[in-house]
Motif scaffolding. Structure first.
Motif, mmCIF file in Angstrom:
data_model
loop_
_atom_site.group_PDB
_atom_site.id
_atom_site.type_symbol
_atom_site.label_atom_id
_atom_site.label_comp_id
_atom_site.label_asym_id
_atom_site.label_seq_id
_atom_site.Cartn_x
_atom_site.Cartn_y
_atom_site.Cartn_z
ATOM 1 N N SER A 191 -1.388 -11.843 -38.172
ATOM 2 C CA SER A 191 -0.269 -11.049 -38.670
ATOM 3 C C SER A 191 -0.668 -10.125 -39.822
ATOM 4 C CB SER A 191 0.870 -11.959 -39.108
ATOM 5 O OG SER A 191 0.435 -12.843 -40.128
ATOM 6 N N ILE A 192 -1.643 -10.546 -40.603
ATOM 7 C CA ILE A 192 -2.123 -9.703 -41.710
ATOM 8 C C ILE A 192 -3.383 -9.008 -41.235
ATOM 9 C CG2 ILE A 192 -2.966 -9.648 -44.068
ATOM 10 C CD1 ILE A 192 -1.252 -12.116 -44.613
ATOM 11 N N ASN A 193 -3.299 -7.704 -41.074
ATOM 12 C CA ASN A 193 -4.444 -6.971 -40.535
ATOM 13 C C ASN A 193 -4.366 -5.514 -40.931
ATOM 14 O OD1 ASN A 193 -2.929 -5.368 -38.417
ATOM 15 N ND2 ASN A 193 -2.444 -7.426 -37.703
ATOM 16 N N ASP A 194 -5.425 -4.812 -40.659
ATOM 17 C CA ASP A 194 -5.466 -3.366 -40.809
ATOM 18 C C ASP A 194 -5.620 -2.739 -39.433
ATOM 19 O OD1 ASP A 194 -7.497 -3.430 -43.839
ATOM 20 O OD2 ASP A 194 -5.332 -3.574 -43.561
ATOM 21 N N MET A 195 -4.950 -1.622 -39.235
ATOM 22 C CA MET A 195 -5.146 -0.843 -38.015
ATOM 23 C C MET A 195 -5.447 0.580 -38.425
ATOM 24 S SD MET A 195 -2.231 -2.214 -35.354
ATOM 25 C CE MET A 195 -3.116 -1.605 -33.903
ATOM 26 N N GLY A 196 -6.200 1.260 -37.605
ATOM 27 C CA GLY A 196 -6.514 2.624 -37.980
ATOM 28 C C GLY A 196 -7.247 3.396 -36.908
ATOM 29 N N VAL A 227 -4.102 1.872 -41.965
ATOM 30 C CA VAL A 227 -2.844 1.382 -42.523
ATOM 31 C C VAL A 227 -2.827 -0.132 -42.408
ATOM 32 C CG1 VAL A 227 -1.595 1.730 -40.333
ATOM 33 C CG2 VAL A 227 -0.330 1.603 -42.483
ATOM 34 N N SER A 228 -2.438 -0.775 -43.498
ATOM 35 C CA SER A 228 -2.379 -2.231 -43.501
ATOM 36 C C SER A 228 -1.068 -2.701 -42.871
ATOM 37 C CB SER A 228 -2.479 -2.757 -44.930
ATOM 38 O OG SER A 228 -1.285 -2.446 -45.642
ATOM 39 N N SER A 229 -1.004 -3.990 -42.572
ATOM 40 C CA SER A 229 0.234 -4.541 -42.031
ATOM 41 C C SER A 229 1.368 -4.462 -43.040
ATOM 42 C CB SER A 229 0.012 -5.985 -41.573
ATOM 43 O OG SER A 229 -0.640 -6.743 -42.569
ATOM 44 N N GLY A 230 1.011 -4.318 -44.326
ATOM 45 C CA GLY A 230 2.017 -4.149 -45.373
ATOM 46 C C GLY A 230 2.452 -2.714 -45.561
ATOM 47 N N PHE A 278 -2.648 14.970 -41.165
ATOM 48 C CA PHE A 278 -2.495 13.787 -40.305
ATOM 49 C C PHE A 278 -1.663 12.730 -41.022
ATOM 50 C CE2 PHE A 278 -6.750 14.188 -37.744
ATOM 51 C CZ PHE A 278 -6.415 15.508 -37.444
ATOM 52 N N THR A 279 -0.862 12.017 -40.248
ATOM 53 C CA THR A 279 -0.061 10.921 -40.786
ATOM 54 C C THR A 279 -0.229 9.696 -39.898
ATOM 55 O OG1 THR A 279 1.589 12.460 -41.658
ATOM 56 C CG2 THR A 279 2.234 10.153 -41.463
ATOM 57 N N ILE A 280 -0.545 8.581 -40.530
ATOM 58 C CA ILE A 280 -0.678 7.329 -39.787
ATOM 59 C C ILE A 280 0.529 6.446 -40.082
ATOM 60 C CG2 ILE A 280 -2.031 6.182 -41.605
ATOM 61 C CD1 ILE A 280 -3.609 4.790 -39.337
ATOM 62 N N ASP A 281 1.026 5.790 -39.051
ATOM 63 C CA ASP A 281 2.067 4.784 -39.266
ATOM 64 C C ASP A 281 1.945 3.726 -38.171
ATOM 65 O OD1 ASP A 281 5.075 6.266 -37.817
ATOM 66 O OD2 ASP A 281 2.989 6.366 -37.188
ATOM 67 N N ARG A 282 2.692 2.657 -38.353
ATOM 68 C CA ARG A 282 2.570 1.557 -37.403
ATOM 69 C C ARG A 282 3.910 0.862 -37.211
ATOM 70 N NH1 ARG A 282 -1.546 -2.764 -39.676
ATOM 71 N NH2 ARG A 282 -0.542 -4.093 -38.124
#
Length: 119
Positions: free
Chosen positions: A30-35, A51-54, A67-71
């Protein structure tokens, strides 16, 4: 097993926009980074945005303001909105998911999606 499936690449003219998506599935912490990383021909792979899970995000200087990252944590999906694209943004873009557990880093990669920006 963790799988990452990317979509959204393609060919666009300079100044145009694309939106990349990457959906992760499997045993994900559940706690991770994606990018997103990218690799242009003859160059090393470089970080584009993370972007982190937070929700904390970082962007490479070369893409700041464009560029904009979101999750979406509920969908285990990360997005990259790319505006004002330049020919130098042409590369294969790879999705990354990573986390640390007991001092070890776990990295997972998508298959890559081609982004080509014509001048």
């Amino acid at each position: 097993q963790v799988q990452l499936v990317e979509s959204g690449g393609g060919l666009v003219e300079a100044g145009g926009s694309l939106r990349l998506s990457c959906a992760a599935s499997g045993s994900i912490r559940s706690i991770n980074d994606m990018g997103w990383y990218r690799q242009a021909p003859g160059k090393q792979r470089e970080m584009v945005a993370l972007v982190s899970s937070g929700g904390t995000a970082i962007n490479a200087d070369s893409v700041k303001g464009r560029f904009t990252i979101d999750r979406d944590n509920a969908k285990n999906t990360v997005y990259l909105q790319m505006n004002s694209l330049k020919p130098e943004d042409t590369a294969v873009y790879y999705c990354n998911l990573n986390w640390r557990e007991l001092g070890r880093r776990y990295d997972y990669w998508g298959q890559g999606t081609q982004v080509t920006v014509s001048s």
